[in-house]
Design a protein around this motif. Sequence first.
Motif, mmCIF file in Angstrom:
data_model
loop_
_atom_site.group_PDB
_atom_site.id
_atom_site.type_symbol
_atom_site.label_atom_id
_atom_site.label_comp_id
_atom_site.label_asym_id
_atom_site.label_seq_id
_atom_site.Cartn_x
_atom_site.Cartn_y
_atom_site.Cartn_z
ATOM 1 N N HIS A 1 1.010 -1.196 -0.108
ATOM 2 C CA HIS A 1 0.025 -0.008 -0.020
ATOM 3 C C HIS A 1 0.785 1.277 0.031
ATOM 4 O O HIS A 1 0.507 2.171 -0.748
ATOM 5 N N GLN A 2 1.832 1.399 0.629
ATOM 6 C CA GLN A 2 2.660 2.459 0.827
ATOM 7 C C GLN A 2 3.648 2.692 -0.498
ATOM 8 O O GLN A 2 3.678 3.922 -1.120
ATOM 9 N N ALA A 3 3.903 1.451 -1.259
ATOM 10 C CA ALA A 3 4.435 1.754 -2.364
ATOM 11 C C ALA A 3 3.647 2.526 -3.482
ATOM 12 O O ALA A 3 4.208 3.143 -4.513
ATOM 13 N N VAL A 4 2.058 2.141 -3.346
ATOM 14 C CA VAL A 4 1.181 2.530 -4.274
ATOM 15 C C VAL A 4 1.260 4.228 -4.020
ATOM 16 O O VAL A 4 1.097 5.056 -4.997
ATOM 17 N N TYR A 5 1.403 4.571 -2.631
ATOM 18 C CA TYR A 5 1.018 5.945 -2.312
ATOM 19 C C TYR A 5 2.314 7.038 -2.686
ATOM 20 O O TYR A 5 2.192 8.047 -3.056
ATOM 21 N N ARG A 6 3.367 6.268 -2.878
ATOM 22 C CA ARG A 6 4.527 7.054 -3.247
ATOM 23 C C ARG A 6 4.634 6.914 -4.804
ATOM 24 O O ARG A 6 5.261 7.774 -5.388
ATOM 25 N N TYR A 7 4.092 6.235 -5.598
ATOM 26 C CA TYR A 7 4.217 6.233 -6.868
ATOM 27 C C TYR A 7 3.816 7.223 -7.718
ATOM 28 O O TYR A 7 2.715 8.113 -7.520
ATOM 29 N N ARG A 8 4.754 7.534 -8.676
ATOM 30 C CA ARG A 8 4.310 9.019 -9.395
ATOM 31 C C ARG A 8 3.731 8.453 -10.980
ATOM 32 O O ARG A 8 4.007 8.712 -11.715
ATOM 33 N N MET A 9 2.491 7.970 -10.662
ATOM 34 C CA MET A 9 1.850 7.364 -11.821
ATOM 35 C C MET A 9 1.493 8.444 -12.992
ATOM 36 O O MET A 9 1.534 7.964 -14.252
#
Length: 266
Positions: free
Chosen positions: A190-198
């Motif tokens: 989940h934390q990785a998702v929130y850091r991603y610069r989509m």
Amino acid sequence: MANTVRRGYAPSPFGQLHYAECGSGEAVLLLHQTPRSWTEYADVLPLVGRAHRAIAMDTVGFGASAKPEGPHSIERFADGVEALADGLGLGAFHLVGHHTGGVVAVEVAARLGDRVSSLLLSATAFVDETKREAAPARPPVDHVDPKPDGSHLVELWNRRRGFYREGEEAALTRYVIDALTVLDRVEEGHQAVYRYRMEERLAHITAPVLAVCAPEDHYSLPALEKFAAALGCETAVLPGGHVPAPEQLPGEFADVVTAWVDRPRP
């Protein structure tokens, strides 16, 4: 038999990556949500596998795949997808991702261009600056502290109880098993998702995109409009279900996947 699920491992820079597959023909690679494993697609694989080579992998760090040290990131998860695709000798393939798996699928599609024949984003978060800024204030999704009396097992069960209907306890049990497998790092996906610069990656996607979501998945449903605006893609709402839609509606989910994969394209 065409609908028999086969399991295996493929090499990667991280160690062995576990996958399950069913059927033959054009490859359809399915990526699971956090903190799940391929079992999220256990009932979907034989259905998609009736006409295609359906493959569900365990993301790097989850399920029976290698669990490297160091911080997880969407980019590292995508490295694992690339390694699996190469290890299985996949040229072009169709890509399906659910929740975190959808975010990973965005990165893979942005990297691989035309090698991704089509992209289906299921209940995928649209990660932009607003979501990244709000992330520090969000409560943990799956984290529990182990207790000597084992009461954390009930706490873990109750974390997602509300997403499952009565009679769906087998699917909820699969979630608990997957979460226990990575309990010390259960929140990192989940934390990785929130850091991603989509938003910086979307312009690199060349594959046709369909974004879908279950009607009760209020976390992800608003993202359909955002993906449509950013990618000019089609969207669809499934006929029911919540966060675990592939397990709740395997037939309907598989039908959507198969229809999208089989759609004639120039």
